[in-house]
Design a protein around this motif. Structure first.
Motif, PDB file in Angstrom:
ATOM      1  N   UNK A  52       0.856  -1.180   0.000  1.00  0.00           N
ATOM      2  CA  UNK A  52       0.000   0.000   0.000  1.00  0.00           C
ATOM      3  C   UNK A  52       0.892   1.230   0.000  1.00  0.00           C
ATOM      4  N   UNK A  53       0.413   2.311  -0.583  1.00  0.00           N
ATOM      5  CA  UNK A  53       1.216   3.529  -0.675  1.00  0.00           C
ATOM      6  C   UNK A  53       0.302   4.749  -0.610  1.00  0.00           C
ATOM      7  N   UNK A  54       0.789   5.788   0.069  1.00  0.00           N
ATOM      8  CA  UNK A  54       0.063   7.050   0.203  1.00  0.00           C
ATOM      9  C   UNK A  54       1.064   8.195   0.066  1.00  0.00           C
ATOM     10  N   UNK A  55       0.646   9.269  -0.585  1.00  0.00           N
ATOM     11  CA  UNK A  55       1.480  10.458  -0.735  1.00  0.00           C
ATOM     12  C   UNK A  55       0.817  11.608   0.004  1.00  0.00           C
ATOM     13  N   UNK A  56       1.599  12.327   0.813  1.00  0.00           N
ATOM     14  CA  UNK A  56       1.096  13.459   1.586  1.00  0.00           C
ATOM     15  C   UNK A  56       2.020  14.653   1.384  1.00  0.00           C
ATOM     16  N   UNK A  57       1.574  15.852   1.127  1.00  0.00           N
ATOM     17  CA  UNK A  57       0.185  16.214   0.850  1.00  0.00           C
ATOM     18  C   UNK A  57      -0.201  15.781  -0.557  1.00  0.00           C
ATOM     19  N   UNK A  58      -1.440  15.493  -0.725  1.00  0.00           N
ATOM     20  CA  UNK A  58      -1.973  15.113  -2.017  1.00  0.00           C
ATOM     21  C   UNK A  58      -3.402  15.647  -2.083  1.00  0.00           C
ATOM     22  N   UNK A  70       4.392   7.125   2.196  1.00  0.00           N
ATOM     23  CA  UNK A  70       4.333   6.148   3.286  1.00  0.00           C
ATOM     24  C   UNK A  70       3.511   4.952   2.847  1.00  0.00           C
ATOM     25  N   UNK A  71       3.646   3.867   3.586  1.00  0.00           N
ATOM     26  CA  UNK A  71       2.840   2.693   3.294  1.00  0.00           C
ATOM     27  C   UNK A  71       3.357   1.468   3.995  1.00  0.00           C
ATOM     28  N   UNK A 106       8.824   4.803   4.849  1.00  0.00           N
ATOM     29  CA  UNK A 106       8.738   6.255   4.677  1.00  0.00           C
ATOM     30  C   UNK A 106       9.791   6.662   3.656  1.00  0.00           C
ATOM     31  N   UNK A 107       9.385   7.473   2.708  1.00  0.00           N
ATOM     32  CA  UNK A 107      10.306   8.065   1.739  1.00  0.00           C
ATOM     33  C   UNK A 107       9.922   9.528   1.556  1.00  0.00           C
TER      34      UNK A 107
END
Length: 139
Positions: A52-58, A70-71, A106-107
């Motif tokens: 799973x992957x999420x980009x912040x801010x998006x 993150x994910x 985290x990247x």
């Protein structure tokens, strides 16, 4: 005639739509048991596509803005790489893996200076498992 940037945004949006459609088809497809009319919902994506992957801010709002990726690796060995956009048209630059942990990674990266308004994919490789999300830019 459309400008090159408009064609690029349309191309990226189309590609992101295809990625999303394939991801939804893999992750949430229904199948029917042989000889029945009832479908059963697949509760987990197939092996190889469980990160799973999420980009912040998006959505992002500025070129050069730092984003956090993150994910979870979904059973993979740990975060190996992140790709924002496509190799010939990267949407993310200066990608740095801060924590490659398989349970939570985290990247950090910056939005490329040439990016305009649009949508593009962010892919992660977790050593045996992969994941994708969409990054929306409003610059």
């Amino acid at each position: 005639m459309r400008s090159k940037s408009t064609r690029t945004v349309i191309g990226l949006a189309t590609a992101a739509g295809l990625v999303t459609a394939v991801s939804i088809g893999i992750a949430g497809g229904a199948s029917a048991a042989s000889g029945t009319s009832e479908g059963t919902m697949i509760t987990q994506p197939p092996q190889g596509a469980r990160a799973t992957v999420e980009v912040t801010p998006n959505p992002t709002t500025q070129r050069g803005q730092e984003v956090t990726i993150t994910g979870s690796c979904g059973g993979g060995t740990g975060l190996k790489s992140v790709l924002g956009g496509f190799p010939e048209h990267p949407a993310l630059e200066n990608i740095r893996i801060v924590d490659a942990g398989p349970d939570r990674f985290v990247a950090k990266a910056t939005v490329a200076r040439h990016i305009g308004n649009g949508v593009g994919p962010v892919f992660v490789d977790c050593g045996g498992e992969a994941g994708v999300t969409l990054l929306v830019t409003h610059v």
